[in-house]
Design a protein around this motif. Structure first.
Motif: not given
Length: 161
Positions: A102-110, A112-119, A139-141
């Motif tokens: 989640r820390r890494v995910f929150d650092m992402m500017l954009e 993506n759906v792959v990261c969102s799905t993993s989370m 999740t946008q897309e």
């Protein structure tokens, strides 16, 4: 070649390739630590190693590899990109370290759906349905995989309720 033999063959190749990548990583890391090599691994190199460390067959053998790679990424000041962030999130989730993911995910500017799905999968596996829903809503897309992750998570939470 029969379907079962082909599957075993593919799994065997994936396992051997993963082991080779892990061995190469440790050798290059040793060289890097000893300053025997002038080259530093880049984000792409780290993402490949992270992918190898999350292979289901290798995961029990190399459970600490993702932690070590994550630490090396931080120490080496590698320029982070979507590929590296996705690898870090995925490996942390598969290692059961959703808080780090989640820390890494929150650092992402954009995101993506792959990261969102993993989370989402990570949170659902922990039983944190509200957190998974939070990620899903933002999740946008959305694709069929992210919807399936939510459905699978809901069905697991109903089974354990």
């Amino acid at each position: 070649m029969g379907e079962r033999k082909l599957l075993k063959h593919k799994c065997g190749i994936k396992f051997q390739a993963s082991i080779c990548l892990i061995v190469i990583y440790f050798r290059s890391l040793s060289d890097w630590r000893l300053s025997l090599s002038n080259g530093k691994p880049d984000g792409f190199t780290f993402s490949i190693i992270l992918k190898a460390s999350t292979c289901e067959i290798v995961l029990p053998v190399a459970s600490s590899l993702a932690k070590q790679v994550h630490a090396q990424v931080v120490k080496s000041n590698v320029e982070a990109d979507d590929v590296l962030f996705t690898g870090l999130v995925d490996s942390d989730v598969k290692s059961g370290r959703v808080d780090y993911a989640r820390r890494v995910f929150d650092m992402m500017l954009e995101k993506n759906v792959v990261c969102s799905t993993s989370m989402i999968l990570g949170y659902m596996n922990q039983g944190s349905v509200k957190e998974a829903e939070y990620i899903f809503k933002r999740t946008q897309e959305k694709d069929v995989v992210v919807y399936n992750a939510m459905i699978e998570g809901y069905s697991k939470s109903l089974e354990t309720a």
